[in-house]
Write an enzyme that holds these catalytic residues in place. Structure first.
Site, PDB file in Angstrom:
ATOM      1  N   HIS A 162      13.497  40.159  41.599  1.00 48.86           N
ATOM      2  CA  HIS A 162      12.399  41.089  41.304  1.00 48.86           C
ATOM      3  C   HIS A 162      11.166  40.633  42.068  1.00 48.86           C
ATOM      4  O   HIS A 162      10.930  39.448  42.217  1.00 48.86           O
ATOM      5  CB  HIS A 162      12.094  41.099  39.800  1.00 48.86           C
ATOM      6  CG  HIS A 162      11.314  42.298  39.368  1.00 48.86           C
ATOM      7  ND1 HIS A 162       9.948  42.351  39.474  1.00 48.86           N
ATOM      8  CD2 HIS A 162      11.719  43.486  38.869  1.00 48.86           C
ATOM      9  CE1 HIS A 162       9.534  43.538  39.023  1.00 48.86           C
ATOM     10  NE2 HIS A 162      10.584  44.239  38.662  1.00 48.86           N
TER      11      HIS A 162
ATOM     12  N   ASP B  38      17.995  46.470  35.773  1.00 48.64           N
ATOM     13  CA  ASP B  38      19.166  47.255  36.209  1.00 48.64           C
ATOM     14  C   ASP B  38      20.489  46.535  36.030  1.00 48.64           C
ATOM     15  O   ASP B  38      21.541  47.109  36.306  1.00 48.64           O
ATOM     16  CB  ASP B  38      18.990  47.617  37.694  1.00 48.64           C
ATOM     17  CG  ASP B  38      17.804  48.544  37.889  1.00 48.64           C
ATOM     18  OD1 ASP B  38      16.948  48.250  38.731  1.00 48.64           O
ATOM     19  OD2 ASP B  38      17.711  49.532  37.139  1.00 48.64           O
TER      20      ASP B  38
HETATM   21  C1  SDX Z   1      13.475  47.710  39.937  1.00 50.32           C
HETATM   22  O1  SDX Z   1       8.750  46.680  41.038  1.00 50.32           O
HETATM   23  C2  SDX Z   1       9.267  46.967  39.896  1.00 50.32           C
HETATM   24  O2  SDX Z   1       8.662  46.758  38.874  1.00 50.32           O
HETATM   25  C3  SDX Z   1      10.651  47.616  39.959  1.00 50.32           C
HETATM   26  C4  SDX Z   1      11.348  47.832  38.599  1.00 50.32           C
HETATM   27  C5  SDX Z   1      10.635  48.905  37.762  1.00 50.32           C
HETATM   28  O3  SDX Z   1      10.791  48.882  36.526  1.00 50.32           O
HETATM   29  O4  SDX Z   1       9.999  49.809  38.373  1.00 50.32           O
HETATM   30  O5  SDX Z   1      11.390  46.633  37.877  1.00 50.32           O
HETATM   31  C6  SDX Z   1      12.781  48.353  38.784  1.00 50.32           C
HETATM   32  O6  SDX Z   1      13.432  48.237  41.019  1.00 50.32           O
HETATM   33  C7  SDX Z   1      14.153  46.377  39.718  1.00 50.32           C
HETATM   34  C8  SDX Z   1      14.765  45.797  41.035  1.00 50.32           C
HETATM   35  C9  SDX Z   1      16.111  46.531  41.280  1.00 50.32           C
HETATM   36  N1  SDX Z   1      16.661  46.111  42.605  1.00 50.32           N
HETATM   37  C10 SDX Z   1      17.750  45.333  42.680  1.00 50.32           C
HETATM   38  O7  SDX Z   1      18.297  44.805  41.711  1.00 50.32           O
HETATM   39  C11 SDX Z   1      18.265  45.165  44.108  1.00 50.32           C
HETATM   40  C12 SDX Z   1      18.590  43.695  44.376  1.00 50.32           C
HETATM   41  N2  SDX Z   1      17.294  42.944  44.408  1.00 50.32           N
HETATM   42  C13 SDX Z   1      16.719  42.711  45.733  1.00 50.32           C
HETATM   43  O8  SDX Z   1      16.864  43.791  46.609  1.00 50.32           O
HETATM   44  C14 SDX Z   1      15.300  42.119  45.610  1.00 50.32           C
HETATM   45  O9  SDX Z   1      15.363  41.134  44.671  1.00 50.32           O
HETATM   46  C15 SDX Z   1      14.121  43.026  45.281  1.00 50.32           C
HETATM   47  C16 SDX Z   1      14.030  44.206  46.183  1.00 50.32           C
HETATM   48  C17 SDX Z   1      14.212  43.502  43.875  1.00 50.32           C
HETATM   49  C18 SDX Z   1      12.843  42.185  45.428  1.00 50.32           C
HETATM   50  O10 SDX Z   1      12.759  41.864  46.761  1.00 50.32           O
HETATM   51  P1  SDX Z   1      11.501  41.038  47.354  1.00 50.32           P
HETATM   52  O11 SDX Z   1      10.500  40.779  46.295  1.00 50.32           O
HETATM   53  O12 SDX Z   1      11.038  41.725  48.602  1.00 50.32           O
HETATM   54  O13 SDX Z   1      12.107  39.651  47.669  1.00 50.32           O
HETATM   55  P2  SDX Z   1      12.915  39.289  48.987  1.00 50.32           P
HETATM   56  O14 SDX Z   1      13.853  40.416  49.343  1.00 50.32           O
HETATM   57  O15 SDX Z   1      11.933  38.846  50.002  1.00 50.32           O
HETATM   58  O16 SDX Z   1      13.808  38.077  48.456  1.00 50.32           O
HETATM   59  C19 SDX Z   1      13.293  36.751  48.461  1.00 50.32           C
HETATM   60  C20 SDX Z   1      14.512  35.902  48.764  1.00 50.32           C
HETATM   61  C21 SDX Z   1      15.216  36.304  50.077  1.00 50.32           C
HETATM   62  O17 SDX Z   1      15.892  35.149  50.540  1.00 50.32           O
HETATM   63  P3  SDX Z   1      15.158  34.264  51.728  1.00 50.32           P
HETATM   64  O18 SDX Z   1      14.807  35.219  52.853  1.00 50.32           O
HETATM   65  O19 SDX Z   1      13.942  33.647  51.070  1.00 50.32           O
HETATM   66  O20 SDX Z   1      16.212  33.264  52.135  1.00 50.32           O
HETATM   67  O21 SDX Z   1      15.498  36.078  47.725  1.00 50.32           O
HETATM   68  C22 SDX Z   1      16.677  36.668  48.299  1.00 50.32           C
HETATM   69  C23 SDX Z   1      16.273  37.277  49.636  1.00 50.32           C
HETATM   70  O22 SDX Z   1      17.380  37.313  50.516  1.00 50.32           O
HETATM   71  N3  SDX Z   1      17.122  37.700  47.346  1.00 50.32           N
HETATM   72  C24 SDX Z   1      18.384  37.898  46.990  1.00 50.32           C
HETATM   73  C25 SDX Z   1      18.336  38.935  46.035  1.00 50.32           C
HETATM   74  N4  SDX Z   1      17.079  39.317  45.846  1.00 50.32           N
HETATM   75  C26 SDX Z   1      16.323  38.545  46.665  1.00 50.32           C
HETATM   76  N5  SDX Z   1      19.539  37.326  47.385  1.00 50.32           N
HETATM   77  C27 SDX Z   1      20.677  37.796  46.804  1.00 50.32           C
HETATM   78  N6  SDX Z   1      20.735  38.787  45.872  1.00 50.32           N
HETATM   79  C28 SDX Z   1      19.567  39.362  45.462  1.00 50.32           C
HETATM   80  N7  SDX Z   1      19.605  40.351  44.552  1.00 50.32           N
END
Ligand code: SDX
Length: 399
Positions: free
Chosen positions: A278, A335
């Site tokens: 998140h 989710d």
């Molecule tokens: C919702 O904003 C809100 O409030 C949203 C929400 C709401 O109520 O409105 O809460 C609802 O959208 C919840 C999120 C649902 N999405 C998912 O579950 C999809 C999977 N999650 C990822 O796509 C990600 O965690 C995000 C999009 C939710 C957040 O992404 P960020 O904040 O841009 O973080 P990032 O992608 O930069 O990740 C930081 C690191 C990265 O690794 P490094 O580059 O540092 O090596 O964490 C890793 C990412 O690769 N990472 C994950 C991951 N999420 C982040 N690795 C594996 N699996 C994951 N799910």
């Protein structure tokens, strides 16, 4: 290489892709402490609201800032009941879509189409009109959502039943048919109500800030809600609930979990654990805790045994002990467990994000209303770092 940090230091802006550390507005609706995993709606903890309140009670709180007393609640729900029907012309609008359209595509279309029915009677500068708009949207979204489902399966639309609760009426419109009586199951009704509350608002998430951005030009609120639905649909936002259940089904059994954990950690693999991570929560999403509790409750009360919950809990256990997830503060989010409950209620996977949009509408419209209440309708117009061509000579095509 362009040093954008250097660039922005010498200019009047900060380079902040994804607006990770930019406050785009002031708000009093929802407070999140991502480090401590705290979520408050107008000061009330999400756990207390989800376990004890009715969704329309929470909707009233989000819209007006205080919980309703019984009289307020009765008046509020009475007005909503008067607007649950949609214009018959709008029912015909559905028939322009293919039956196999994704319900989010249909929802985006029909909620934007609401703008066509009210634009000539809606003066957004009039507080009464804004209040009625909020109530109209609250009343009609369940009807439109159920119509998306009925249309996709070729069943007749079911009219709202105003004697039922908000959640009960939605279940009726989704699953009743004209041919036989339909009894709302109280276990499903309680679960649906809790799902709606857990998705109601979440401060400046992508879809809410999209609605605020669209509204900042004074645009039609129904069209702004369609913009919010479009943003919510993405798999990294509201679309994650559909993607997460598909992921759990693909994993299928606990012994395949390590393979997917490794894929999620692999930089060269686009696969991410859906329902995990998140932007704000660097601790457990408090909504995921309630969701997991509700999972156990609903499955037990319905006597449903599902491998999905076992896989989800084992996946969570393994991920939370893996240093890749620990060092990145990746925890289950709203989710991760929601899809298991929605499946138990009988909602098809393609409708999961429509349910999220239905529930989040009150949050979107509360933020829209707040912009007018605060008098902060300043058009959103961020800056950029330009890295394209410098000026070039134009010569004739023949040359
Ligand atoms: C919702 O904003 C809100 O409030 C949203 C929400 C709401 O109520 O409105 O809460 C609802 O959208 C919840 C999120 C649902 N999405 C998912 O579950 C999809 C999977 N999650 C990822 O796509 C990600 O965690 C995000 C999009 C939710 C957040 O992404 P960020 O904040 O841009 O973080 P990032 O992608 O930069 O990740 C930081 C690191 C990265 O690794 P490094 O580059 O540092 O090596 O964490 C890793 C990412 O690769 N990472 C994950 C991951 N999420 C982040 N690795 C594996 N699996 C994951 N799910």
């Amino acid at each position: 290489a362009i040093d954008v940090q250097e660039l922005s230091k010498n200019h009047l802006f900060t380079f902040d892709p994804g607006l990770m550390s930019t406050a785009m507005c002031r708000s009093e609706i929802t407070y999140i402490d991502g480090d401590k995993g705290i979520l408050l709606h107008r000061g009330y903890p999400i756990h207390d609201l989800a376990m004890n309140a009715d969704y329309l009670e929470v909707a009233y709180l989000l819209l007006y800032g205080e919980r309703p007393d019984q009289k307020d609640y009765n008046e509020f729900t009475q007005v909503i009941r008067q607007h649950t029907l949609v214009h018959e012309q709008l029912s015909r609008f559905f028939h322009g879509f293919r039956r196999d359209s994704h319900p989010m595509a249909v929802m985006c279309g029909v909620s934007g189409a609401l703008a066509a029915f009210y634009h000539n009677v809606l003066d957004v500068s009039d507080e009464e009109h804004r209040n009625l708009t909020a109530l109209r949207l609250l009343a009609k979204m369940p009807t439109l959502a159920a119509m998306c489902y009925k249309y996709s399966i070729g069943h007749p639309f079911m009219f709202p039943q105003n004697h039922l609760s908000y959640a009960g009426n939605f279940l009726y419109m989704m699953f009743a048919t004209p041919c036989e009586p339909y009894q709302v199951n109280p276990v499903l009704e309680k679960a649906m109500n809790r799902i709606f509350i857990l998705h109601a608002d979440h401060e400046q998430n992508a879809s809410t800030s999209t609605v605020r951005t669209a509204a900042s030009s004074g645009s039609n609120p129904f069209a702004c809600i369609a913009a919010g639905i479009a943003s919510l649909w993405g798999p990294t936002h509201g679309g994650a609930n559909e993607a997460c259940i598909k992921m759990l089904e693909e994993i299928g059994s606990v012994d395949r979990i390590p393979e997917f954990i490794e894929k999620a950690k692999d930089k060269n693999d686009p696969f991410r654990l859906m329902g995990f991570g998140h932007r704000v929560y660097k601790n457990y999403d408090p909504r995921a805790k309630v969701m997991r509790e509700t999972c156990h409750e609903v499955l037990q009360e319905l006597g449903i045994k599902t491998q999905l919950l076992k896989v989800a809990m084992e996946l969570e256990r393994i991920a939370l002990t893996d240093e890749y997830f620990i060092e990145r503060n990746l925890y289950p989010n709203v989710d991760f467990y929601s899809g298991i409950i929605l499946k138990a209620i009988g909602i098809p996977v393609s409708m999961f994000t429509v349910i999220f949009a239905l529930a989040r509408t009150v949050g979107w419209i509360a933020h829209w209303k707040e912009m007018y209440d605060f008098g902060t309708l300043k058009i959103v117009r961020p800056r950029q770092v330009y890295t394209g061509h410098t000026q070039r000579e134009f010569n004739q095509l023949a040359e």
